[in-house]
Design an enzyme around this catalytic site. Sequence first.
Site, PDB file in Angstrom:
ATOM      1  N   ALA A   1      -6.866  -4.415   7.289  1.00  7.83           N
ATOM      2  CA  ALA A   1      -7.754  -3.344   6.835  1.00  7.83           C
ATOM      3  C   ALA A   1      -9.017  -3.847   6.158  1.00  7.83           C
ATOM      4  O   ALA A   1      -9.936  -3.068   5.931  1.00  7.83           O
ATOM      5  CB  ALA A   1      -6.998  -2.419   5.869  1.00  7.83           C
TER       6      ALA A   1
ATOM      7  N   ASP B   1      -1.249  -5.618   9.071  1.00  7.58           N
ATOM      8  CA  ASP B   1      -2.184  -4.570   8.673  1.00  7.58           C
ATOM      9  C   ASP B   1      -3.486  -5.261   8.277  1.00  7.58           C
ATOM     10  O   ASP B   1      -3.572  -5.907   7.237  1.00  7.58           O
ATOM     11  CB  ASP B   1      -1.617  -3.762   7.502  1.00  7.58           C
ATOM     12  CG  ASP B   1      -2.497  -2.580   7.134  1.00  7.58           C
ATOM     13  OD1 ASP B   1      -3.581  -2.418   7.734  1.00  7.58           O
ATOM     14  OD2 ASP B   1      -2.110  -1.811   6.237  1.00  7.58           O
TER      15      ASP B   1
ATOM     16  N   TRP C   1       0.848  -1.194   0.000  1.00  4.24           N
ATOM     17  CA  TRP C   1       0.000   0.000   0.000  1.00  4.24           C
ATOM     18  C   TRP C   1       0.883   1.243   0.000  1.00  4.24           C
ATOM     19  O   TRP C   1       1.886   1.307   0.715  1.00  4.24           O
ATOM     20  CB  TRP C   1      -0.914  -0.015   1.225  1.00  4.24           C
ATOM     21  CG  TRP C   1      -1.823   1.165   1.352  1.00  4.24           C
ATOM     22  CD1 TRP C   1      -2.622   1.702   0.385  1.00  4.24           C
ATOM     23  CD2 TRP C   1      -2.033   1.950   2.526  1.00  4.24           C
ATOM     24  NE1 TRP C   1      -3.321   2.770   0.888  1.00  4.24           N
ATOM     25  CE2 TRP C   1      -2.975   2.954   2.199  1.00  4.24           C
ATOM     26  CE3 TRP C   1      -1.525   1.918   3.828  1.00  4.24           C
ATOM     27  CZ2 TRP C   1      -3.420   3.896   3.112  1.00  4.24           C
ATOM     28  CZ3 TRP C   1      -1.964   2.847   4.736  1.00  4.24           C
ATOM     29  CH2 TRP C   1      -2.899   3.827   4.383  1.00  4.24           C
TER      30      TRP C   1
ATOM     31  N   LYS D   1     -13.596  -0.210   5.846  1.00  8.03           N
ATOM     32  CA  LYS D   1     -14.191  -0.964   4.741  1.00  8.03           C
ATOM     33  C   LYS D   1     -15.305  -1.889   5.215  1.00  8.03           C
ATOM     34  O   LYS D   1     -16.411  -1.864   4.686  1.00  8.03           O
ATOM     35  CB  LYS D   1     -13.116  -1.786   4.011  1.00  8.03           C
ATOM     36  CG  LYS D   1     -12.278  -0.984   3.036  1.00  8.03           C
ATOM     37  CD  LYS D   1     -11.246  -0.141   3.725  1.00  8.03           C
ATOM     38  CE  LYS D   1     -10.349   0.601   2.737  1.00  8.03           C
ATOM     39  NZ  LYS D   1      -9.361   1.449   3.435  1.00  8.03           N
TER      40      LYS D   1
END
Length: 394
Positions: A210, A208, A127, A243
């Site tokens: 997400a 991470d 990312w 999200k």
Amino acid sequence: MFETLSKAPGDKILALMGEYAADQRSTKIDLGVGVYKDEKGVTPVMTSVRKAEEKILSNEKTKTYLGIAGNKGFGTAVLDLVLADSVDRSRVRIAQAPGGTGSLWVLMQLINRARPGATVYVSDPTWANHNPIAINSGLKVATYPYFDTETRGVKFAEMLATLDKLGAGDVVLLHGCCHNPTGANLSNDQWDQVAASLLRTGALPFVDLAYLGFGDGIEADAYGTRKILSTVPEALVAFSGSKNFGLYRERVGAAILIARDEKEADITNSQLLNIIRGAYSQPPDHGAEIIRTILEDKALRAEWEEELALMRNRMISLRKKLADAIRERSNSSDFDFVADHRGMFSLLGLTVEGVDHLKAENGVYMTSDSRINVAGIPEDRVGDLATALLGAAS
């Protein structure tokens, strides 16, 4: 004072959003921005979120501060969601943070306090914001092999060989599921091997997380994170609710640390809270209270999981439709990987010239590395998109 400054480079995705907005073509397609969109092209407010907000509005009695660590009920609910029973909770601490990005920043700052100038190994590619957050936190950045541009899968042998060479004091940043930008993810067996490697080398895993629930489901998507945390003595996790709860602008996330024992957890947590106090002091509560309300209410939790499944299955369906449409038009399996990937993104492997061609000739917008957001694919124009992509690929 300010005369010493030069203009900072612009954000490429924000620039792409501006170009898309200025495009007058009614046939334009936005595959660039990293937010979920429904079949109408809208990023919706989930029904479970609306109901939670109504409940909060009816019951809330004060707007006073909650403390540096934020909403404690949210923290407990997130730990239950992410960890289940994979780790002894006496070794775990959590602090609410402003989004997944804020969680990453807080934990990067913590790493630099523990090991100033440590090296964070990120996947190649990763990312776009991982590197600047690490560098701005005083850390060094290196990469480990990840994406195979030929197969569009994971270079696992090369990845593991690199991880096996690391040592205590090194940090390995892992995408817990739904890899951004590639869409290529580790299998459970590969997660097992990564966990074993990290235990051998003593390198610190930093997950991470997400997109929990956007890949194959909450339990399936949590496998890698839970495997890592149940294997190694120390770890970090940055959780985002942007999200999976659709709470993008609410900026709700959590910084999670796992220490060797309860005493070390308390000491490390004191440093984490000290970092937060010296930065934004305390996190905003609204998004965290929404998540707490949903996860603690049996009916709302069930409704949220149903809505999350609808979003996930829609993206899986769009992946298959696009891969099928390309195969029908090309008599080739070159783009079948799109159906195999999971999450919102896939990296198509187009050249920059191909991406520019799509934008100029077809009004199809994506990032310059050819990352697409599959949720942005219009269901009634999959065939048109397939034809355009084949034209750009040739």
